[in-house]
Design a protein around this motif. Structure first.
Motif, mmCIF file in Angstrom:
data_model
loop_
_atom_site.group_PDB
_atom_site.id
_atom_site.type_symbol
_atom_site.label_atom_id
_atom_site.label_comp_id
_atom_site.label_asym_id
_atom_site.label_seq_id
_atom_site.Cartn_x
_atom_site.Cartn_y
_atom_site.Cartn_z
ATOM 1 N N GLU A 194 -7.180 -1.157 -4.056
ATOM 2 C CA GLU A 194 -8.407 -0.529 -3.543
ATOM 3 C C GLU A 194 -8.123 0.278 -2.276
ATOM 4 O O GLU A 194 -8.672 1.363 -2.096
ATOM 5 N N CYS A 195 -7.280 -0.260 -1.409
ATOM 6 C CA CYS A 195 -6.919 0.459 -0.177
ATOM 7 C C CYS A 195 -6.221 1.767 -0.524
ATOM 8 O O CYS A 195 -6.576 2.832 0.004
ATOM 9 N N GLU A 214 -7.368 -7.312 2.096
ATOM 10 C CA GLU A 214 -8.007 -6.434 1.121
ATOM 11 C C GLU A 214 -7.027 -6.070 0.004
ATOM 12 O O GLU A 214 -5.810 -6.049 0.208
ATOM 13 N N ILE A 265 -3.484 -0.959 8.814
ATOM 14 C CA ILE A 265 -3.675 -2.180 8.056
ATOM 15 C C ILE A 265 -3.623 -3.308 9.082
ATOM 16 O O ILE A 265 -2.558 -3.650 9.596
ATOM 17 N N ILE A 303 0.838 -1.206 0.000
ATOM 18 C CA ILE A 303 0.000 0.000 0.000
ATOM 19 C C ILE A 303 0.873 1.256 0.000
ATOM 20 O O ILE A 303 0.602 2.200 -0.749
ATOM 21 N N THR A 342 -8.613 4.355 -1.907
ATOM 22 C CA THR A 342 -9.410 4.976 -0.845
ATOM 23 C C THR A 342 -8.590 6.008 -0.089
ATOM 24 O O THR A 342 -9.053 7.125 0.173
ATOM 25 N N VAL A 399 -3.928 5.746 8.917
ATOM 26 C CA VAL A 399 -4.250 4.503 8.210
ATOM 27 C C VAL A 399 -3.712 3.323 9.018
ATOM 28 O O VAL A 399 -2.555 3.321 9.435
ATOM 29 N N LEU A 452 -8.739 5.390 8.786
ATOM 30 C CA LEU A 452 -9.005 4.402 7.733
ATOM 31 C C LEU A 452 -8.416 3.075 8.188
ATOM 32 O O LEU A 452 -7.226 2.998 8.509
ATOM 33 N N ARG A 453 -9.248 2.057 8.251
ATOM 34 C CA ARG A 453 -8.790 0.726 8.638
ATOM 35 C C ARG A 453 -9.042 -0.245 7.501
ATOM 36 O O ARG A 453 -10.123 -0.263 6.919
ATOM 37 N N PHE A 454 -8.034 -1.035 7.207
ATOM 38 C CA PHE A 454 -8.123 -2.050 6.170
ATOM 39 C C PHE A 454 -7.648 -3.369 6.745
ATOM 40 O O PHE A 454 -6.789 -3.398 7.623
#
Length: 136
Positions: free
Chosen positions: A111-112, A107, A53, A15, A115, A51, A101-103
């Protein structure tokens, strides 16, 4: 537990690579709020975006979490504590004007990153137009 990485995991690196390629600059493994002993994986200080992850096991992913087979009480309690701490972190940051923002680690990195780019760009625009202050 010493072998468990708390930063620079493969999903984080993927990411971050995508975000960097989009021209975004950020802090890695930084505290969004100095008084809060919590570290976000990626931090955009000027726009107040944090963010995370989260690993499926350690943060109790509803899709992939499998309860431990040995020492169930200890490990299940540890994961439950992580989930509670995540919610507490979200609340503290939101109260301080941060976007959280949490992923999940499973995922799509594309897309992460998409976003994150959209949220950071939107908040950057709002900051430039005086819609929210950097010291709220």
């Amino acid at each position: 537990m010493q072998a468990i990485k708390s930063r620079d995991t493969k999903p984080e690196r993927l990411i971050r690579r995508l975000l960097h390629a989009q021209g975004l600059r950020y802090r890695v493994a930084a505290k969004p709020l100095p008084e809060l002993r919590r570290t976000a994986d990626i931090v955009f200080r000027p726009t107040k975006v944090a963010v995370f992850i989260d690993g499926c096991y350690w943060h109790g992913c509803p899709e992939h979490y499998v309860p431990p087979k040995t020492n169930k009480g200890y490990w299940s309690g540890k994961v439950a504590g992580n989930i509670a701490r995540d919610r507490d972190t979200d609340r503290h940051l939101a109260e301080a004007g941060w976007e959280v923002l949490r992923f999940w680690e499973h995922e799509s990195p594309d897309e992460c990153a998409s976003t994150v780019l959209r949220v950071v760009t939107k908040r950057r625009e709002a900051l430039l137009h005086g819609q929210f202050g950097s010291h709220e």
